[in-house]
Design an enzyme around this catalytic site. Structure first.
Site, PDB file in Angstrom:
ATOM      1  N   ASN A 259       0.837  -1.190   0.000  1.00 36.83           N
ATOM      2  CA  ASN A 259       0.000   0.000   0.000  1.00 36.83           C
ATOM      3  C   ASN A 259       0.883   1.254   0.000  1.00 36.83           C
ATOM      4  O   ASN A 259       1.971   1.258   0.569  1.00 36.83           O
ATOM      5  CB  ASN A 259      -0.890  -0.063   1.246  1.00 36.83           C
TER       6      ASN A 259
ATOM      7  N   LEU B 277      -3.660   0.472  -7.082  1.00 38.35           N
ATOM      8  CA  LEU B 277      -3.331  -0.494  -6.041  1.00 38.35           C
ATOM      9  C   LEU B 277      -4.590  -1.255  -5.627  1.00 38.35           C
ATOM     10  O   LEU B 277      -5.704  -0.776  -5.801  1.00 38.35           O
ATOM     11  CB  LEU B 277      -2.719   0.220  -4.833  1.00 38.35           C
ATOM     12  N   SER B 278      -4.395  -2.415  -5.052  1.00 35.74           N
ATOM     13  CA  SER B 278      -5.542  -3.236  -4.658  1.00 35.74           C
ATOM     14  C   SER B 278      -6.381  -2.582  -3.562  1.00 35.74           C
ATOM     15  O   SER B 278      -7.530  -2.969  -3.351  1.00 35.74           O
ATOM     16  CB  SER B 278      -5.085  -4.618  -4.202  1.00 35.74           C
ATOM     17  N   CYS B 279      -5.838  -1.589  -2.880  1.00 38.50           N
ATOM     18  CA  CYS B 279      -6.594  -0.870  -1.840  1.00 38.50           C
ATOM     19  C   CYS B 279      -7.505   0.195  -2.440  1.00 38.50           C
ATOM     20  O   CYS B 279      -8.074   1.013  -1.737  1.00 38.50           O
ATOM     21  CB  CYS B 279      -5.644  -0.253  -0.827  1.00 38.50           C
ATOM     22  N   ARG B 280      -7.629   0.165  -3.768  1.00 44.68           N
ATOM     23  CA  ARG B 280      -8.549   1.025  -4.509  1.00 44.68           C
ATOM     24  C   ARG B 280      -8.123   2.500  -4.509  1.00 44.68           C
ATOM     25  O   ARG B 280      -8.931   3.400  -4.418  1.00 44.68           O
ATOM     26  CB  ARG B 280      -9.968   0.902  -3.992  1.00 44.68           C
TER      27      ARG B 280
END
Length: 192
Positions: A136, A167-170
């Site tokens: 992150n 990123l996968s955390c949007r």
């Protein structure tokens, strides 16, 4: 008597020597390790996969086993490696690549902490080490993470910096693992 003769004549299959260890830690970018491994195998490298317990939550060991043609090393105490998986793997390979490398791995490596297969393998390994961090954006920007990156660079570890992107955390930001092609190119340069 025939079975005794068969047992005496049995020899373990000989695996080709290991060019590269791909070590996968527990982050969403673990799925990219499969593409990286495939690229390396297609370029005629002998690859051994190592996975942390957390990595196995994101990517199945069966995927890397199918790509490498080798059992995936996941445990420090493996009966197939009587000297210890960390020692035998470190002695056999030419290069260690950790992709993705989590903040936890970076901290362990920078501080010489050895509490699982990968961290002990890292400390035993004497060849080139390439690390591709992924995390992150807030984690990446932490002073402690940047301090660990500096320590590893000073120790001679080659860091393939993360990229900026989705990123996968949007959210967008720095922390996305470098593309498998970029990492594979870096590996090829270090194996010359």
């Amino acid at each position: 008597m025939a079975s005794a003769v068969a047992i005496m004549n049995y020899q373990e299959p000989v695996m080709p020597s290991i060019d590269i260890i791909i070590a996968v830690t527990g982050g969403i970018a673990a799925f990219k390790a499969a593409s990286l491994t495939s690229l390396l195998v297609q370029n005629d490298h002998s690859v051994q996969a190592v996975m942390t317990q957390s990595a196995q939550k994101f990517l199945g060991a069966a995927t890397l086993m199918a790509l490498t043609g080798r059992p995936v090393a996941t445990e420090l105490f493996d009966p197939a490696m009587p000297l210890g998986a960390h020692i035998e793997l470190a002695r056999d390979a030419k290069l260690l690549c950790v992709a993705p490398a989590t903040a936890n791995f970076l901290a362990n490596a920078a501080n010489g902490q050895a509490d699982d297969l990968l961290s002990t393998l890292y400390l035993c390994f004497t060849g080139p080490v390439i690390v591709a961090p992924a995390m992150n954006v807030e984690m990446w920007n932490q002073p402690s993470v940047q301090r660990n990156i500096k320590i590893l660079r000073d120790d001679g570890v080659h860091i393939v910096d993360p990229q900026e992107g989705w990123l996968s955390c949007r959210q967008k930001g720095m922390g996305r693992m470098a593309d498998p092609e970029t990492i594979a190119k870096t590996i090829a340069e270090h194996l010359k």
